[in-house]
Design an enzyme around this catalytic site. Structure first.
Site, PDB file in Angstrom:
ATOM      1  N   LYS A 116       0.856  -1.195   0.000  1.00 59.87           N
ATOM      2  CA  LYS A 116       0.000   0.000   0.000  1.00 59.87           C
ATOM      3  C   LYS A 116       0.882   1.231   0.000  1.00 59.87           C
ATOM      4  O   LYS A 116       2.002   1.197   0.528  1.00 59.87           O
ATOM      5  CB  LYS A 116      -0.878   0.021   1.257  1.00 59.87           C
ATOM      6  CG  LYS A 116      -2.120   0.885   1.113  1.00 59.87           C
ATOM      7  CD  LYS A 116      -3.211   0.109   0.429  1.00 59.87           C
ATOM      8  CE  LYS A 116      -4.501   0.882   0.344  1.00 59.87           C
ATOM      9  NZ  LYS A 116      -5.609  -0.017   0.022  1.00 59.87           N
TER      10      LYS A 116
HETATM   11  N1  GLU Z   1      -7.463   0.077  -3.071  1.00 58.97           N
HETATM   12  C1  GLU Z   1      -8.238  -1.094  -3.291  1.00 58.97           C
HETATM   13  C2  GLU Z   1      -8.282  -1.956  -2.044  1.00 58.97           C
HETATM   14  O1  GLU Z   1      -8.084  -1.487  -0.961  1.00 58.97           O
HETATM   15  C3  GLU Z   1      -7.816  -1.848  -4.542  1.00 58.97           C
HETATM   16  C4  GLU Z   1      -6.418  -2.396  -4.508  1.00 58.97           C
HETATM   17  C5  GLU Z   1      -5.974  -2.977  -5.827  1.00 58.97           C
HETATM   18  O2  GLU Z   1      -6.770  -3.106  -6.729  1.00 58.97           O
HETATM   19  O3  GLU Z   1      -4.779  -3.286  -5.925  1.00 58.97           O
HETATM   20  O4  GLU Z   1      -8.589  -3.121  -2.104  1.00 58.97           O
END
Ligand code: GLU
Length: 434
Positions: A116
């Site tokens: 993240k």
């Molecule tokens: N931000 C989204 C989540 O928290 C999508 C993450 C992604 O598609 O890599 O799941």
């Protein structure tokens, strides 16, 4: 002379997202009887990068922003997870969100680990040019750890398809070739996938449908309160309305609207879409939508309804309001909306929770489909994407549900048990490189 100082026991902070993740992690690890070493390997983020992002603002002023990328775990594949642009982003939060991605990818069985990113900034106060410069410099600064086989970002709170296009372009300019698979959630023209934008909301709708089937005495037409009207809450509300449910309340960052007999959801969402197209200074929010309002907007969490969908940010259902929740089912669209303390109360009160790492996994599932399509250079129809998403959500829900039944635990604990067990198995098979 040195004095021995007894280490103080760690202070438990109900509102620390990493603590919230770690509490659930420990409970599942206890159940699986994982030894301390394995726990330490699985809990500890593999890599954390903090970068300075100097930017010329439109005013000519030079400002330095701070950015993070945390790679929690890559045992099951490249790290995967969004990038958040928000004023209150911090390392504790990004660390938790990265770990949640590891568990999420494991639950839905896609070959990724968790990562993240975040940049401390307020996108609402920045021009397009400033946002582009922040995104490009941030990408260049974390370049070495990115790549289709290393770490693949995606949108999250405060970022969108345009942000992903800038990341893709910046990365591609550095590696001297167009590398579409380095990010997901891109515009369709740049290797994006059909159905990706709606994927988290659609996945949430499938998860709720499956959960409702397992509950007795729930009405076929449920009254649903949705907190958050963005990519998850807004699209989720519209799809749930189309499924025949009634959206009785909806909120965004400024206001919450309420209609006990059901909102005209398509009209509200069309109005919000129209507002999103307005220049920043003209844009209106739900506090100026006609009709009944809930004040403060957090009252939405406590209204009379069958299902509550927290689809905004962390720490919404806490020890402060959990006693007043009236819904019988909570489906978590956001990451970390419920604190671990509140979880115990919900459990005691018999309120069913479909946990974030399952309920909102539709987004990363279609991100996986996008990555696969980019690497094949062959693109699927929206019907194929949606059918495969449905298959993934239905089977993942069934696995979590049967684990919960078999182990006599909540869906949340079952989801963690399944997720940890799969990552621990891969860890044992791979062993430690030394
Ligand atoms: N931000 C989204 C989540 O928290 C999508 C993450 C992604 O598609 O890599 O799941």
């Amino acid at each position: 002379m040195s004095h021995a100082v007894a280490a103080a026991p760690p202070v438990k902070d109900e509102f620390s997202p990493f603590q919230a993740m770690a509490d659930r992690f420990e409970a599942a690890a206890d159940y699986l009887k994982l030894d301390k070493g394995v726990r330490d390997v699985l809990r500890t983020p593999d890599r954390e990068l903090t970068v300075a992002i100097p930017i010329h603002m439109d005013s000519g002023e030079l400002r330095v922003f701070t950015g993070y990328r945390v790679q929690h775990n890559f045992l099951r594949g490249p790290c995967k997870g969004g990038i958040r642009f928000a004023p209150d982003v911090n390392l504790d939060e990004v660390r938790a969100l990265a770990a949640w991605m590891t568990w999420k990818c494991s639950i839905v069985g896609i070959p990724f680990g968790g990562g993240k990113g975040g940049v401390i900034c307020d996108p609402k106060l920045l021009s397009q040019g400033e946002l582009e410069r922040i995104t490009r410099r941030y990408t260049a600064s974390i370049m070495d750890i990115l790549g289709p086989d290393r770490d693949v970002p995606a949108p999250d709170v405060g970022t969108n398809e345009q942000t992903m296009a800038w990341i893709m372009d910046t990365y591609s300019m550095h590696v001297r070739r167009t590398s579409t698979a380095v990010v997901t959630g891109k515009p369709l023209n740049l290797g994006g996938s059909k159905g990706r934008r709606e994927a988290t909301g659609r996945g949430l709708m499938f998860a709720m449908r499956e959960a409702l089937k397992t509950m007795k005495d729930m009405p076929a037409q449920a009254r649903i309160a949705v907190q958050g009207a963005g990519n998850v809450g807004g699209i989720g509300a519209l799809l749930l309305h189309r499924e025949g449910h009634k959206i009785v309340a909806l909120s965004d960052e400024r206001g919450a609207i309420h209609a006990p007999t059901g909102l005209d959801t398509p009209a509200v969402i069309a109005w919000l879409d129209e507002q999103a197209r307005q220049p920043k200074e003209k844009r209106k929010f739900l506090d100026s939508y006609p009709g009944e309002h809930l004040t403060p907007k957090e009252k939405l969490l406590e209204i009379e309804c069958d299902v509550l969908v927290p689809a905004a940010v962390e720490n919404q259902i806490t020890s402060r309001n959990v006693d007043r929740i009236k819904a019988r089912l909570i489906v978590e669209g956001a990451n970390g909306p419920t604190t671990a303390v509140a979880d115990e109360v919900l459990d005691r009160r018999g309120i069913v929770v479909v946990p974030d790492i399952l309920a909102n996994a539709g987004g990363v599932t279609v991100s996986y489909f996008e990555w696969v399509q980019d690497r094949m250079g062959y693109f699927w129809t929206e019907e194929v994407v949606n059918a495969r998403l449905e298959q993934t959500m239905v089977s993942s829900f069934a696995e979590v549900h049967s684990t919960a039944k078999k182990c006599g635990v909540s869906l949340r604990k079952a989801a963690y048990i399944l997720a940890l067990d799969r990552v621990a198995t891969v860890y044992r098979q791979r062993g430690i490189f030394a």
